[in-house]
Design a protein around this motif. Structure first.
Motif, short mmCIF file in Angstrom:
data_model
loop_
_atom_site.label_atom_id
_atom_site.label_comp_id
_atom_site.label_asym_id
_atom_site.label_seq_id
_atom_site.Cartn_x
_atom_site.Cartn_y
_atom_site.Cartn_z
N LEU A 16 26.07 -3.10 -32.68
CA LEU A 16 27.13 -2.41 -33.41
C LEU A 16 26.63 -1.88 -34.76
O LEU A 16 27.00 -0.79 -35.19
CB LEU A 16 28.32 -3.34 -33.63
CG LEU A 16 29.07 -3.78 -32.37
CD1 LEU A 16 30.12 -4.83 -32.72
CD2 LEU A 16 29.72 -2.59 -31.68
N ALA A 17 25.77 -2.66 -35.41
CA ALA A 17 25.25 -2.25 -36.72
C ALA A 17 24.38 -0.99 -36.60
O ALA A 17 24.37 -0.15 -37.50
CB ALA A 17 24.44 -3.38 -37.33
N ILE A 18 23.67 -0.84 -35.50
CA ILE A 18 22.85 0.35 -35.29
C ILE A 18 23.72 1.61 -35.35
O ILE A 18 23.38 2.59 -36.02
CB ILE A 18 22.11 0.28 -33.94
CG1 ILE A 18 21.06 -0.83 -33.98
CG2 ILE A 18 21.45 1.62 -33.60
CD1 ILE A 18 20.49 -1.19 -32.62
N VAL A 19 24.86 1.57 -34.69
CA VAL A 19 25.79 2.70 -34.70
C VAL A 19 26.27 2.98 -36.13
O VAL A 19 26.30 4.13 -36.59
CB VAL A 19 27.00 2.41 -33.80
CG1 VAL A 19 28.02 3.54 -33.89
CG2 VAL A 19 26.56 2.21 -32.36
N LEU A 20 26.62 1.93 -36.84
CA LEU A 20 27.15 2.07 -38.20
C LEU A 20 26.13 2.72 -39.13
O LEU A 20 26.45 3.65 -39.88
CB LEU A 20 27.56 0.69 -38.73
CG LEU A 20 28.23 0.63 -40.09
CD1 LEU A 20 29.57 1.33 -40.07
CD2 LEU A 20 28.38 -0.82 -40.53
N PHE A 21 24.90 2.28 -39.10
CA PHE A 21 23.91 2.76 -40.03
C PHE A 21 23.37 4.14 -39.67
O PHE A 21 23.02 4.92 -40.55
CB PHE A 21 22.76 1.75 -40.16
CG PHE A 21 23.21 0.43 -40.71
CD1 PHE A 21 24.07 0.38 -41.80
CD2 PHE A 21 22.82 -0.76 -40.12
CE1 PHE A 21 24.51 -0.84 -42.31
CE2 PHE A 21 23.25 -1.98 -40.62
CZ PHE A 21 24.10 -2.01 -41.72
N VAL A 22 23.33 4.47 -38.38
CA VAL A 22 22.95 5.83 -37.99
C VAL A 22 23.99 6.82 -38.51
O VAL A 22 23.64 7.88 -39.04
CB VAL A 22 22.82 5.93 -36.45
CG1 VAL A 22 22.76 7.39 -36.02
CG2 VAL A 22 21.57 5.19 -35.98
N GLU A 23 25.27 6.46 -38.39
CA GLU A 23 26.34 7.35 -38.87
C GLU A 23 26.26 7.54 -40.38
O GLU A 23 26.60 8.61 -40.88
CB GLU A 23 27.69 6.75 -38.48
CG GLU A 23 28.86 7.73 -38.54
CD GLU A 23 29.39 7.91 -39.95
OE1 GLU A 23 29.97 8.98 -40.23
OE2 GLU A 23 29.25 6.97 -40.77
N ARG A 24 25.79 6.55 -41.11
CA ARG A 24 25.67 6.62 -42.57
C ARG A 24 24.32 7.19 -43.01
O ARG A 24 23.99 7.20 -44.19
CB ARG A 24 25.85 5.24 -43.19
CG ARG A 24 27.24 4.69 -43.14
CD ARG A 24 28.17 5.39 -44.15
NE ARG A 24 28.79 6.58 -43.57
CZ ARG A 24 29.45 7.49 -44.28
NH1 ARG A 24 29.56 7.37 -45.58
NH2 ARG A 24 29.98 8.52 -43.67
N MET A 26 21.42 6.03 -42.65
CA MET A 26 20.43 5.03 -43.06
C MET A 26 19.53 4.74 -41.85
O MET A 26 19.59 3.68 -41.23
CB MET A 26 21.13 3.77 -43.56
CG MET A 26 21.96 3.99 -44.81
SD MET A 26 22.73 2.46 -45.44
CE MET A 26 21.28 1.62 -46.12
N VAL A 27 18.72 5.75 -41.51
CA VAL A 27 17.95 5.70 -40.26
C VAL A 27 16.94 4.56 -40.28
O VAL A 27 16.71 3.88 -39.26
CB VAL A 27 17.26 7.05 -40.00
CG1 VAL A 27 16.47 7.01 -38.71
CG2 VAL A 27 18.30 8.16 -39.96
N LEU A 28 16.32 4.34 -41.43
CA LEU A 28 15.33 3.27 -41.53
C LEU A 28 15.97 1.91 -41.29
O LEU A 28 15.43 1.05 -40.58
CB LEU A 28 14.66 3.31 -42.90
CG LEU A 28 13.45 2.40 -43.11
CD1 LEU A 28 12.36 2.70 -42.09
CD2 LEU A 28 12.91 2.55 -44.53
#
Length: 206
Positions: free
Chosen positions: A161-169, A171-173
């Motif tokens: 779930l966190a992967i989805v959240l950070f890609v949307e923001r 924060m690719v790294l």
């Protein structure tokens, strides 16, 4: 190869602070898989950096979560080293099902409440997903500090779930870090399961 190019470009664009936080976070998880108490020192440094970074990208729940992580790093360090019987290192243990039902219910209720409040009263992106990842991590980090085997199963879900959240923001790294976390959570489950079985075999043979 587009995603590799995007990752390389994101790496070049990220701040040195985020790079350092990622390296320390990876060190934390690798050491945790190995049941090395120094994982908590790496966690303390990484989460201090992420507290500021998440606030800057309008993820207040993630920022608050990292303040909690800093406190748990101190608790986890002490408990891993002295939480076992006769002041020995803490062994891997498991929770009964009723404890998991309580934990999941607590995460769900907390997510609904904080997600609602953030959606109404804060400039927060993805308030419910941010809340779910946050409250799930609150419970699961406590499980890590207590060396509960099932923490790794919780992390598998939360990391995805966190992967989805950070890609949307954008924060690719950090999203790439959570991909590594997802893989390491599977490794951690297998490693701690072997340790738990070995402990039980030792006890039964005594």
């Amino acid at each position: 190869m587009n995603w590799l190019e995007s990752l390389a470009r994101a790496w070049a664009e990220q701040s040195g602070w985020e790079m350092l936080a990622v390296v320390l976070a990876l060190a934390y998880l690798i050491l945790a898989v190995r049941q090395n108490a120094w994982c908590w020192a790496a966690a303390l440094a990484s989460t201090a950096i992420y507290t500021v970074l998440f606030w800057q990208v309008q993820l207040p729940m993630q920022s608050a979560l990292n303040v909690y992580y800093m406190g748990m790093a101190v608790y986890g360090w002490w408990h891993w080293r002295h939480g076992g019987s006769a002041d020995r290192a803490l062994p891997v243990t498991r929770w009964p099902w009723r404890h998991h039902l309580i934990a999941v219910a607590l995460i769900a209720v907390s997510t609904l409440i904080s997600g609602f409040l953030l959606s109404r009263h804060a400039d927060a992106a993805w308030p419910y997903l941010d809340s779910l990842v946050t409250w799930g991590a609150v419970v699961t980090t406590f499980m890590v500090a207590r060396k509960l085997l099932e923490n790794w199963a919780y992390w598998m879900v939360l990391n995805a779930l966190a992967i989805v959240l950070f890609v949307e923001r954008a924060m690719v790294l950090t999203a790439a870090l959570y991909v590594a976390y997802l893989v390491l959570s599977v490794v951690g489950w297998a490693s701690w399961l072997r340790a738990w079985r070995a402990q039980n075999e030792t006890v039964s043979s005594q």
